[in-house]
Design a protein around this motif. Structure first.
Motif, PDB file in Angstrom:
ATOM      1  N   GLN A  51       0.836  -1.205   0.000  1.00 35.97           N
ATOM      2  CA  GLN A  51       0.000   0.000   0.000  1.00 35.97           C
ATOM      3  C   GLN A  51       0.867   1.250   0.000  1.00 35.97           C
ATOM      4  OE1 GLN A  51      -3.780   0.104   0.101  1.00 35.97           O
ATOM      5  NE2 GLN A  51      -2.924   1.891  -0.936  1.00 35.97           N
ATOM      6  N   ARG A  52       1.936   1.236   0.782  1.00 36.57           N
ATOM      7  CA  ARG A  52       2.859   2.381   0.807  1.00 36.57           C
ATOM      8  C   ARG A  52       3.434   2.620  -0.584  1.00 36.57           C
ATOM      9  NH1 ARG A  52       7.987   3.748   0.826  1.00 36.57           N
ATOM     10  NH2 ARG A  52       8.763   1.630   0.641  1.00 36.57           N
ATOM     11  N   LEU A  53       3.857   1.550  -1.238  1.00 40.78           N
ATOM     12  CA  LEU A  53       4.429   1.680  -2.578  1.00 40.78           C
ATOM     13  C   LEU A  53       3.382   2.180  -3.574  1.00 40.78           C
ATOM     14  CD1 LEU A  53       6.563  -1.568  -2.473  1.00 40.78           C
ATOM     15  CD2 LEU A  53       7.456   0.766  -2.669  1.00 40.78           C
ATOM     16  N   LEU A  54       2.175   1.647  -3.517  1.00 38.03           N
ATOM     17  CA  LEU A  54       1.106   2.114  -4.401  1.00 38.03           C
ATOM     18  C   LEU A  54       0.816   3.594  -4.170  1.00 38.03           C
ATOM     19  CD1 LEU A  54      -1.247  -0.968  -4.090  1.00 38.03           C
ATOM     20  CD2 LEU A  54      -0.128  -0.210  -6.212  1.00 38.03           C
ATOM     21  N   ASP A  55       0.740   3.985  -2.906  1.00 40.22           N
ATOM     22  CA  ASP A  55       0.445   5.381  -2.570  1.00 40.22           C
ATOM     23  C   ASP A  55       1.520   6.340  -3.087  1.00 40.22           C
ATOM     24  OD1 ASP A  55      -1.850   4.555  -1.246  1.00 40.22           O
ATOM     25  OD2 ASP A  55      -0.964   4.732   0.759  1.00 40.22           O
ATOM     26  N   HIS A  56       2.743   5.851  -3.238  1.00 37.47           N
ATOM     27  CA  HIS A  56       3.850   6.703  -3.702  1.00 37.47           C
ATOM     28  C   HIS A  56       4.158   6.533  -5.193  1.00 37.47           C
ATOM     29  CE1 HIS A  56       4.451   7.062   0.644  1.00 37.47           C
ATOM     30  NE2 HIS A  56       4.924   8.248   0.324  1.00 37.47           N
ATOM     31  N   GLY A  57       3.278   5.837  -5.919  1.00 37.96           N
ATOM     32  CA  GLY A  57       3.439   5.733  -7.364  1.00 37.96           C
ATOM     33  C   GLY A  57       4.367   4.631  -7.840  1.00 37.96           C
ATOM     34  N   TYR A  58       4.500   3.568  -7.046  1.00 42.02           N
ATOM     35  CA  TYR A  58       5.372   2.462  -7.401  1.00 42.02           C
ATOM     36  C   TYR A  58       4.600   1.139  -7.502  1.00 42.02           C
ATOM     37  CZ  TYR A  58       9.128   5.684  -6.120  1.00 42.02           C
ATOM     38  OH  TYR A  58       9.968   6.768  -6.050  1.00 42.02           O
ATOM     39  N   PRO A  59       3.637   1.058  -8.432  1.00 42.14           N
ATOM     40  CA  PRO A  59       2.864  -0.190  -8.515  1.00 42.14           C
ATOM     41  C   PRO A  59       3.706  -1.398  -8.944  1.00 42.14           C
ATOM     42  CG  PRO A  59       2.358   1.229 -10.376  1.00 42.14           C
ATOM     43  CD  PRO A  59       3.206   2.034  -9.423  1.00 42.14           C
ATOM     44  N   PHE A  60       4.749  -1.178  -9.743  1.00 38.35           N
ATOM     45  CA  PHE A  60       5.613  -2.301 -10.129  1.00 38.35           C
ATOM     46  C   PHE A  60       6.286  -2.887  -8.898  1.00 38.35           C
ATOM     47  CE2 PHE A  60       9.716  -4.122 -11.293  1.00 38.35           C
ATOM     48  CZ  PHE A  60       9.323  -5.063 -12.231  1.00 38.35           C
ATOM     49  N   HIS A  61       6.727  -2.030  -7.999  1.00 42.81           N
ATOM     50  CA  HIS A  61       7.394  -2.484  -6.787  1.00 42.81           C
ATOM     51  C   HIS A  61       6.407  -3.164  -5.838  1.00 42.81           C
ATOM     52  CE1 HIS A  61      10.139   0.342  -8.629  1.00 42.81           C
ATOM     53  NE2 HIS A  61      11.107  -0.277  -7.980  1.00 42.81           N
ATOM     54  N   ALA A  62       5.157  -2.666  -5.800  1.00 44.49           N
ATOM     55  CA  ALA A  62       4.116  -3.342  -5.014  1.00 44.49           C
ATOM     56  C   ALA A  62       3.892  -4.752  -5.568  1.00 44.49           C
ATOM     57  CB  ALA A  62       2.820  -2.536  -5.056  1.00 44.49           C
ATOM     58  N   HIS A  63       3.912  -4.871  -6.881  1.00 46.29           N
ATOM     59  CA  HIS A  63       3.789  -6.179  -7.525  1.00 46.29           C
ATOM     60  C   HIS A  63       4.899  -7.115  -7.069  1.00 46.29           C
ATOM     61  CE1 HIS A  63       6.044  -8.148 -10.869  1.00 46.29           C
ATOM     62  NE2 HIS A  63       4.964  -8.883 -10.951  1.00 46.29           N
ATOM     63  N   GLU A  64       6.122  -6.581  -6.946  1.00 46.13           N
ATOM     64  CA  GLU A  64       7.250  -7.390  -6.489  1.00 46.13           C
ATOM     65  C   GLU A  64       7.041  -7.874  -5.052  1.00 46.13           C
ATOM     66  OE1 GLU A  64      10.333  -8.164  -8.193  1.00 46.13           O
ATOM     67  OE2 GLU A  64       9.131  -7.617  -9.932  1.00 46.13           O
ATOM     68  N   VAL A  65       6.493  -7.020  -4.200  1.00 41.49           N
ATOM     69  CA  VAL A  65       6.192  -7.418  -2.815  1.00 41.49           C
ATOM     70  C   VAL A  65       5.158  -8.543  -2.821  1.00 41.49           C
ATOM     71  CG1 VAL A  65       5.147  -6.656  -0.636  1.00 41.49           C
ATOM     72  CG2 VAL A  65       6.836  -5.209  -1.796  1.00 41.49           C
ATOM     73  N   PHE A  66       4.100  -8.365  -3.610  1.00 46.90           N
ATOM     74  CA  PHE A  66       3.061  -9.403  -3.687  1.00 46.90           C
ATOM     75  C   PHE A  66       3.619 -10.701  -4.264  1.00 46.90           C
ATOM     76  CE2 PHE A  66      -0.236  -5.843  -4.060  1.00 46.90           C
ATOM     77  CZ  PHE A  66      -0.576  -5.927  -2.725  1.00 46.90           C
ATOM     78  N   GLU A  67       4.488 -10.583  -5.240  1.00 40.86           N
ATOM     79  CA  GLU A  67       5.079 -11.781  -5.839  1.00 40.86           C
ATOM     80  C   GLU A  67       5.907 -12.549  -4.803  1.00 40.86           C
ATOM     81  OE1 GLU A  67       8.250 -11.903  -9.133  1.00 40.86           O
ATOM     82  OE2 GLU A  67       6.309 -12.018 -10.178  1.00 40.86           O
ATOM     83  N   GLY A  68       6.646 -11.830  -3.970  1.00 44.75           N
ATOM     84  CA  GLY A  68       7.407 -12.496  -2.916  1.00 44.75           C
ATOM     85  C   GLY A  68       6.494 -13.221  -1.942  1.00 44.75           C
ATOM     86  N   SER A  69       5.359 -12.602  -1.606  1.00 46.36           N
ATOM     87  CA  SER A  69       4.400 -13.241  -0.706  1.00 46.36           C
ATOM     88  C   SER A  69       3.746 -14.439  -1.374  1.00 46.36           C
ATOM     89  CB  SER A  69       3.336 -12.235  -0.274  1.00 46.36           C
ATOM     90  OG  SER A  69       3.919 -11.238   0.530  1.00 46.36           O
ATOM     91  N   TRP A  70       3.478 -14.324  -2.655  1.00 47.82           N
ATOM     92  CA  TRP A  70       2.862 -15.415  -3.416  1.00 47.82           C
ATOM     93  C   TRP A  70       3.772 -16.649  -3.384  1.00 47.82           C
ATOM     94  CZ3 TRP A  70       3.165 -14.590  -9.396  1.00 47.82           C
ATOM     95  CH2 TRP A  70       2.852 -15.759 -10.074  1.00 47.82           C
ATOM     96  N   LYS A  71       5.047 -16.440  -3.566  1.00 49.45           N
ATOM     97  CA  LYS A  71       5.984 -17.562  -3.613  1.00 49.45           C
ATOM     98  C   LYS A  71       6.157 -18.244  -2.263  1.00 49.45           C
ATOM     99  CE  LYS A  71       8.488 -15.809  -7.586  1.00 49.45           C
ATOM    100  NZ  LYS A  71       9.725 -15.222  -8.078  1.00 49.45           N
TER     101      LYS A  71
END
Length: 157
Positions: A51-71
């Motif tokens: 959410q912090r990354l999304l709020d600051h305009g970094y959706p690609f980086h938020a995707h990376e966080v989610f991908e790490g959690s997914w794995k």
């Protein structure tokens, strides 16, 4: 041929700098800090960081966080984290000017997170995320540019 970047164990990695939307930049240019590959967050911490990354305009980086959690997620939650990653990268594609790629990923992500709408885990606002994706998909279908798409809210208010 250029040698691939490798870590000390010889594992391939990409040390090329990237911009805020995850696009590779030429070597030597200054990019944004990547999400560490060894980031080990609890589900709550991952959602907060994304959410912090999304709020600051970094959706690609938020995707990376989610991908790490997914794995690292238990089997019964992998679809959730994959869907969240797809929603974030769908927003990334929209901001990169790729509406067809954005629509495809938003639809896939929305379908995956909807599996959890009856009992949303980790305080996630599955209905809100689905409505957010529906809004963006309707805007994409209209064909007009979306200069400032809304930021999704991950948790229930």
């Amino acid at each position: 041929m250029t040698e691939r970047d490798r870590d000390p164990d010889g594992k391939p990695k990409n040390a090329r700098p990237r911009d805020a939307l995850g696009r590779p930049l030429p070597y030597g240019e200054e990019g944004v800090d990547p999400v560490p590959e060894d980031l080990d967050l609890s589900p709550s911490e991952a959602i907060t960081e994304a959410q912090r990354l999304l709020d600051h305009g970094y959706p690609f980086h938020a995707h990376e966080v989610f991908e790490g959690s997914w794995k690292s997620a238990p089997l019964e939650e992998r679809t959730l984290w994959q869907g969240l990653a797809q929603l974030a990268v769908g927003l990334t594609h929209l901001l990169r000017g790729n509406p067809s790629g954005a629509a495809s990923l938003l639809k896939q992500g929305q379908a995956r997170v909807r599996h959890y709408e009856d009992a949303p885990p980790h305080g996630l606002d599955i209905d809100g995320l689905s409505a957010w994706a529906d809004h963006l998909l309707a805007e994409i279908d209209r064909g007009d540019p979306i200069p400032e798409p809304p930021v999704p809210r991950l948790r229930m208010p």
